[in-house]
Design a protein around this motif. Sequence first.
Motif, PDB file in Angstrom:
ATOM      1  N   PRO A 147       0.840  -1.197   0.000  1.00 15.37           N
ATOM      2  CA  PRO A 147       0.000   0.000   0.000  1.00 15.37           C
ATOM      3  C   PRO A 147       0.875   1.246   0.000  1.00 15.37           C
ATOM      4  O   PRO A 147       1.995   1.215   0.506  1.00 15.37           O
TER       5      PRO A 147
ATOM      6  N   VAL B 286       0.629   5.880  -0.272  1.00 18.74           N
ATOM      7  CA  VAL B 286      -0.124   7.105  -0.539  1.00 18.74           C
ATOM      8  C   VAL B 286       0.783   8.046  -1.346  1.00 18.74           C
ATOM      9  O   VAL B 286       0.714   8.072  -2.560  1.00 18.74           O
ATOM     10  N   SER B 287       1.671   8.766  -0.671  1.00 16.50           N
ATOM     11  CA  SER B 287       2.552   9.616  -1.486  1.00 16.50           C
ATOM     12  C   SER B 287       3.750   8.838  -1.996  1.00 16.50           C
ATOM     13  O   SER B 287       4.348   9.203  -3.001  1.00 16.50           O
ATOM     14  N   GLY B 288       4.105   7.796  -1.298  1.00 16.92           N
ATOM     15  CA  GLY B 288       5.208   6.957  -1.773  1.00 16.92           C
ATOM     16  C   GLY B 288       6.581   7.529  -1.490  1.00 16.92           C
ATOM     17  O   GLY B 288       7.545   7.196  -2.163  1.00 16.92           O
TER      18      GLY B 288
ATOM     19  N   SER C  18       0.934  11.389   3.766  1.00 18.11           N
ATOM     20  CA  SER C  18      -0.339  10.908   4.280  1.00 18.11           C
ATOM     21  C   SER C  18      -0.352  10.975   5.802  1.00 18.11           C
ATOM     22  O   SER C  18       0.566  10.482   6.459  1.00 18.11           O
TER      23      SER C  18
ATOM     24  N   GLY D   5       6.235   8.434  13.760  1.00 17.10           N
ATOM     25  CA  GLY D   5       5.287   9.365  14.369  1.00 17.10           C
ATOM     26  C   GLY D   5       5.975  10.405  15.223  1.00 17.10           C
ATOM     27  O   GLY D   5       5.331  11.158  15.945  1.00 17.10           O
ATOM     28  N   ASP D   6       7.300  10.451  15.146  1.00 19.62           N
ATOM     29  CA  ASP D   6       8.000  11.500  15.899  1.00 19.62           C
ATOM     30  C   ASP D   6       7.788  12.830  15.209  1.00 19.62           C
ATOM     31  O   ASP D   6       7.703  12.907  13.988  1.00 19.62           O
TER      32      ASP D   6
ATOM     33  N   ILE E  24      -4.804  -0.325   6.014  1.00 21.37           N
ATOM     34  CA  ILE E  24      -5.631   0.450   6.938  1.00 21.37           C
ATOM     35  C   ILE E  24      -6.452   1.434   6.111  1.00 21.37           C
ATOM     36  O   ILE E  24      -5.905   2.191   5.299  1.00 21.37           O
TER      37      ILE E  24
HETATM   38  C1  FAD Z   1      12.271  14.458   4.604  1.00 22.39           C
HETATM   39  C2  FAD Z   1      11.446  13.492   5.398  1.00 22.39           C
HETATM   40  C3  FAD Z   1      11.208  13.728   6.736  1.00 22.39           C
HETATM   41  C4  FAD Z   1      10.447  12.837   7.479  1.00 22.39           C
HETATM   42  N1  FAD Z   1      10.213  13.135   8.783  1.00 22.39           N
HETATM   43  C5  FAD Z   1       9.438  12.314   9.521  1.00 22.39           C
HETATM   44  C6  FAD Z   1       9.135  12.610  10.875  1.00 22.39           C
HETATM   45  O1  FAD Z   1       9.564  13.611  11.408  1.00 22.39           O
HETATM   46  N2  FAD Z   1       8.350  11.752  11.551  1.00 22.39           N
HETATM   47  C7  FAD Z   1       7.836  10.647  10.977  1.00 22.39           C
HETATM   48  O2  FAD Z   1       7.098   9.934  11.642  1.00 22.39           O
HETATM   49  N3  FAD Z   1       8.117  10.316   9.722  1.00 22.39           N
HETATM   50  C8  FAD Z   1       8.902  11.123   8.986  1.00 22.39           C
HETATM   51  N4  FAD Z   1       9.195  10.797   7.697  1.00 22.39           N
HETATM   52  C9  FAD Z   1       8.665   9.581   7.164  1.00 22.39           C
HETATM   53  C10 FAD Z   1       7.262   9.856   6.653  1.00 22.39           C
HETATM   54  O3  FAD Z   1       6.583  10.663   7.500  1.00 22.39           O
HETATM   55  C11 FAD Z   1       6.400   8.685   6.559  1.00 22.39           C
HETATM   56  O4  FAD Z   1       6.993   7.802   5.693  1.00 22.39           O
HETATM   57  C12 FAD Z   1       5.036   9.144   6.051  1.00 22.39           C
HETATM   58  O5  FAD Z   1       4.039   8.662   6.755  1.00 22.39           O
HETATM   59  C13 FAD Z   1       4.941   8.995   4.655  1.00 22.39           C
HETATM   60  O6  FAD Z   1       3.649   9.215   4.189  1.00 22.39           O
HETATM   61  P1  FAD Z   1       3.416   8.811   2.709  1.00 22.39           P
HETATM   62  O7  FAD Z   1       2.152   9.348   2.231  1.00 22.39           O
HETATM   63  O8  FAD Z   1       4.584   9.201   1.921  1.00 22.39           O
HETATM   64  O9  FAD Z   1       3.383   7.280   2.835  1.00 22.39           O
HETATM   65  P2  FAD Z   1       3.968   6.186   1.890  1.00 22.39           P
HETATM   66  O10 FAD Z   1       5.413   6.328   1.612  1.00 22.39           O
HETATM   67  O11 FAD Z   1       3.087   6.096   0.728  1.00 22.39           O
HETATM   68  O12 FAD Z   1       3.790   5.003   2.896  1.00 22.39           O
HETATM   69  C14 FAD Z   1       4.554   4.949   4.069  1.00 22.39           C
HETATM   70  C15 FAD Z   1       4.461   3.526   4.610  1.00 22.39           C
HETATM   71  O13 FAD Z   1       3.146   3.308   5.034  1.00 22.39           O
HETATM   72  C16 FAD Z   1       2.572   2.212   4.358  1.00 22.39           C
HETATM   73  N5  FAD Z   1       1.192   2.555   4.133  1.00 22.39           N
HETATM   74  C17 FAD Z   1       0.721   3.632   3.453  1.00 22.39           C
HETATM   75  N6  FAD Z   1      -0.607   3.639   3.496  1.00 22.39           N
HETATM   76  C18 FAD Z   1      -0.987   2.565   4.200  1.00 22.39           C
HETATM   77  C19 FAD Z   1      -2.244   2.038   4.576  1.00 22.39           C
HETATM   78  N7  FAD Z   1      -3.359   2.648   4.254  1.00 22.39           N
HETATM   79  N8  FAD Z   1      -2.270   0.887   5.286  1.00 22.39           N
HETATM   80  C20 FAD Z   1      -1.125   0.262   5.642  1.00 22.39           C
HETATM   81  N9  FAD Z   1       0.084   0.731   5.324  1.00 22.39           N
HETATM   82  C21 FAD Z   1       0.157   1.875   4.619  1.00 22.39           C
HETATM   83  C22 FAD Z   1       3.390   2.046   3.105  1.00 22.39           C
HETATM   84  O14 FAD Z   1       3.386   0.736   2.622  1.00 22.39           O
HETATM   85  C23 FAD Z   1       4.768   2.445   3.589  1.00 22.39           C
HETATM   86  O15 FAD Z   1       5.391   1.384   4.223  1.00 22.39           O
HETATM   87  C24 FAD Z   1       9.946  11.665   6.901  1.00 22.39           C
HETATM   88  C25 FAD Z   1      10.191  11.417   5.543  1.00 22.39           C
HETATM   89  C26 FAD Z   1      10.919  12.327   4.794  1.00 22.39           C
HETATM   90  C27 FAD Z   1      11.157  12.043   3.350  1.00 22.39           C
END
Ligand code: FAD
Lengths: 412, 506
Positions: free
Chosen positions: B72, B74-76, B141, B151-152, B217
Amino acid sequence: MDKLKKYEYSMDSCNHCGQCKWILPPKMHGWDFAEICPIHRYHRFDAYSGQGLLNISKEVLNGKLKIGEGLEKVLWSCTMCGACDVNCKSVRDIEVLETIHTLRTVCAEEGTAPESLLSMAKKVEETHNIYGESHDKRFAWLPEGFEDDKDSDTVLFVGCSAYTHPEIALAAIKILKAGGVKFRLLREEEFCCGASLWRGGLMADAEKLISRNMALFKEKGIKKIITACAECFGSFRGIYPRFGAMEAEVLHITQVAAKLLEEGKITLKTDGEMQKLTYHDPCMLGRLSEPWEAWEGEIKPYGLHVPEKKWRRGFDGVYAEPRAILEAIPGLETVEMPRNKEDALCCAYHSRETDGDMSACTAEERIREAKAMGAEKIVSACPFCLDALSDAMPMEDISVLLARYIEEGGAI
Amino acid sequence: MSLKREVYEALEAVVGKRWISEDEFVLSGNRVKTPEVPFFYHTADAIIIPGSTEEVQKVLRICNENGICFVPLVSGVSAESFANRAGTVLIQLSRMNKIVEINGLDRYAIIEPGVRHVQLYPELRKRGLSYTAAAVGPGGSVLANFTSSSGDHHNQHNASRSNRYLLGVEMVMPDGEIVRTGSLATDSGWFCPDGPGPGLRGLMKGYFGNHGQLGIITRIAIGLTPCNGPSEIESGGISPNHYVRMISPCSKVYVFNFEHIYHVRDAMLKIGEAEIGATVLKYFYLPATLMMTNSANEFHEKWNGGYKEALSMPLVVHLATQSEKEMAYEEKILFEIMEETGGKRIPREIEKWWDEHMDFFMIVSRLQSVLRLGGGWMPIKLGSDSVTHMCEIGRSIGDFIHDFTDTGKIFDAPENYQIIPMEYGHFAHIELLVNWDRTNPAAGKGIGELRIRSRNNDLENKFHAETTGSLNANMEALGPLYSNCHLWLRRIKEAIDPNGIANPLM
Ligand SMILES: Cc1cc2nc3c(=O)[nH]c(=O)nc-3n(C[C@H](O)[C@H](O)[C@H](O)COP(=O)(O)OP(=O)(O)OC[C@H]3O[C@@H](n4cnc5c(N)ncnc54)[C@H](O)[C@@H]3O)c2cc1C
Ligand code: SF4
Ligand code: SF4
C-alpha cells in the motif's frame, strides 16, 4: 539523448516527496483546493506528475522505457503549467519543467509528437497563426482609419488570439491611447510568437519562428514590446532568451496599465457595477513569465552550482499589477482563490486536444474554486484561460474590464 | 513478470478500467530510479487505485488467492512503498481521501489514507484544533504517518508522539476480512484506542508498519489537541520567499547553542521538570541551515560563513503560552536554565528566521530541503528511550562518524543528529541524518557501511538507538536487544498474513 542527460542530476535528485502535487503550505486552505498538478489530480497515477515525468525521463535516458510505446500519452497530457516546478523548487534545486520539456523535444524529434500538435505547427508555418486563419485577416478587427505611431520604438504585440478575441487587443489599444502611450503595430509583419510550438517540443519549428521574430524586432529598432496576451508575454520573457539576447524590454499590458493608473494618467469612471470577482493567474503571465537566463556550468558535490545559477522559481512573475488594477477599479470586490499567484491552478487549455477529459475536469475545478470563494466572475489576462473557463462562469479579460471603466480618450 | 490475464481482469472488474494500469510508463512513475539506493527494487506488476474499503477488500482477496504481494502507498515517499520483490502490485490509496469527521467536542478526526497533512492541518486550525503533524512535508499521508511511521515530530516535548493519538482503526486483512480496533470493534465509536482485552493497536503499529504490513488500513481516528494560536496564520510573499508569521505576544522562539551534548541534556531535563515550552529540540544543524536558505549555493555560503559554528549544538525552544504573564514566567525560567547549563543565544540575524517561518508545521514542511545537497539522504537510528540515554547515544556518534565525514563519504557534519524530548523529558527520540552526494557513486556505497558501524556501536553499548526497521537483517541483529521482539513480530505476521503477501520485508 544528450539534451536529456543534461537533466540527469534533476532526475536523480527527486525523492518522490510529492511537493510537486500539493499546494505550498503557506497557501494551504483546507481539504479542498489543495492539489496543484492538473494531470495528477485527474489521473491519480504518480506517472502523471512532475515527479512521474522525471522518473519516465530517467528511464528513457537509461533505455528502460522506449519512446513511442505509450509514454507520449502522459507526456503530452501535461499542460506544461510549471506548478510542479515552482513547488519543487520551493525546497529543491531541480529543473522539473525543463526536464519535461526536454523529453518532449526528444520524443518529437523521434517523430512521436501528437497529430494535433503537428497540425497546429503546419498552420503556423502556412498562415503564421495557430488557428490556420488567413494571415491577411490578422488585423482585420482594427477600426477603419485607426492610426498608430509608426515611428515609435514601442510595439503592441497583439498575438494570434486577436483572431478569436479582438476585444482584448482593442482594450489594450484603448488603455495605451488613454494613457498617452505612443506605440506601433506590426500589422502584417506580426507572426505567431511561437509559444505553442516551443511548449509542444517542436524545437526546429519554434526556433525558426522565434529567430524570425527576433530579427524583425531588431530590424525595426524595437525597444519595448507590450503584449496584449499573456502567452506572448511569457514567451518573450521565458522562451526567447534561449535563442538569443532579447534587446527589447518586454511588458504585459497589465504592467503598463497598473503604472498608468498609479501615475494618474488614466482615470476611471466611478459608477461601475458592484461585482465580486476573483483573479485567475495565467501560467504564462505568472510563474512561467519569469525571465530565463542561460546557465552553463558544473554541478559540484553537494549541489553547488558553479558558476552560481539564477533559478527560475516562479518568484519573478507578474502577480501584483493585475491585482493593483482590480483594486483601482471602483465597486469591485476581489477575493483570492487559495491556489493563487505562483501556485495557481492551470486552466489546462493547452491539453484540450491531447487529454480532453483531464482538461475539462481541470477547468471545472478552477470554476468550482472561484465559486467557492464567493466570486461572481473570474477575471484573467490570457485569451486561452478565457476560452477554457468562460463556458461555465462569467469571465472577463482584465484589459477589457479596465477599458470599460476608462473615462477619457475612450474611443480609438 | 506480469499478472495473469484472468487476475488482471478480476482486479479491473473491482476498481474499473480507469483505476488499474500495467502500462510500463505508468509503472515507471513508481519505480525506484535513484542510483544510490542500497536495495534492489522490483517493478510492480500493476498499480491499482481502489476507491473504497469494499474495493480494498476485494482486491486483497484476489491477491491472497493468487499469491500476489501487495504494497500500500499514498505519497510513496518512504522506502517501504515500492515493490520489493517480483509478483507485487502497488495499491495506491489516494482516491480514499475523505476527512470523514472532525469532532471538536471529543477532539478526534476520522480520516482515510489519502488525506494529506496540508489538507488536515488547516481544516483543524479553522476549528481551533491541531494535531501532531510529522516532518514529512505537505503531501505526506496523515494516516501513513500515524500507523506506519515513527510518528516523531517536533512538538512532542509537550504533545507527545503521534502514536499516542491513534484511536480507532479500520484495517483490511490480507484475506479481505475487516478488523476494527478499540471501541470501534463493538460499534461504540472511534474514540477509544483499545477495547477490553489486549490492545490490537500495538500489533498493527510497527515502526514502519508491523513487519512490513499486516494489511491495509482504510480509516483511522486520531486524537486532536486544542490550538490556542490564531485560526489563520499570516502568510505572504512569493515562493521561495514566503513568510509565515505568528504574531502573538504568546508565541516566541529562542535558539541557544551549547558546547556539549551533556549540557543540552541538562537543559532538556530542567525545561521538562519546569514543564515549560511547547517545542524543545536539539536540532540537526545541517537541515537547520538548509531550511534557512533558498539554494544549495546559498547553503554552502552560510554554512561556511558561520552557521556551522553558530548552530553546532543548537537547542530550539518555542514558548507558546496562554497569556503574556505566563510568557514572562516561561521566559524567566528558560533564561535561568540557560544560565545554569551554558546555553548561549545564537546571533539574532540567524534566530529571527524562525519569527518569519512560524508555525512548526510550516517549518517542518521545509524539511524536504535536506535533499537539496545532491539528493542522498538517510535517517539512521530513530530509536527512543530516556533523554539521558539518547544524549549518550548522541555523544557516541562521534566514535564512528568521523571515518565517514573525514573521508568525504558523507557530508562533513558529524553532529548532525536531533534529539527531541517527549512528554516533558520523560522520553526522547534520536535521529542521525546523513547526507551524501548522489552524483558521487562511491559515496552511496559508504552508507551501508555506516549503518552497520552505527548498529554495531549500539549493540556493543546496548544502546536503544535503532529501530528494528523493515530490513530483515536489521531485525535479526537488533531483536535480542529489544526482548526478542523480532520473534514476536514474526509470529504475529505469520498468524495474520500466512501467505506473506502484505508488503513483505526487503
Ligand atoms: C524528509 C522526510 C522527513 C520525514 N520526517 C518524519 C518525521 O519527522 N516523523 C515521521 O514519523 N516520519 C517522517 N518521515 C517519514 C514519513 O513521514 C512517513 O513515511 C510518512 O508517513 C509517509 O507518508 P506517505 O504518504 O509518503 O506514505 P507512503 O510512503 O506512501 O507510505 C509509508 C508507509 O506506510 C505504508 N502505508 C501507506 N498507506 C498505508 C495504509 N493505508 N495501510 C497500511 N500501510 C500503509 C506504506 O506501505 C509504507 O510502508 C519523513 C520522511 C521524509 C522524506
Ligand atoms: S519532483 Fe520535486 S517535488 Fe516532486 S517528488 Fe520529486 S523532489 Fe519532490
Ligand atoms: S507542468 Fe503542470 S500538468 Fe505538467 S506535471 Fe507539472 S504541474 Fe502537472
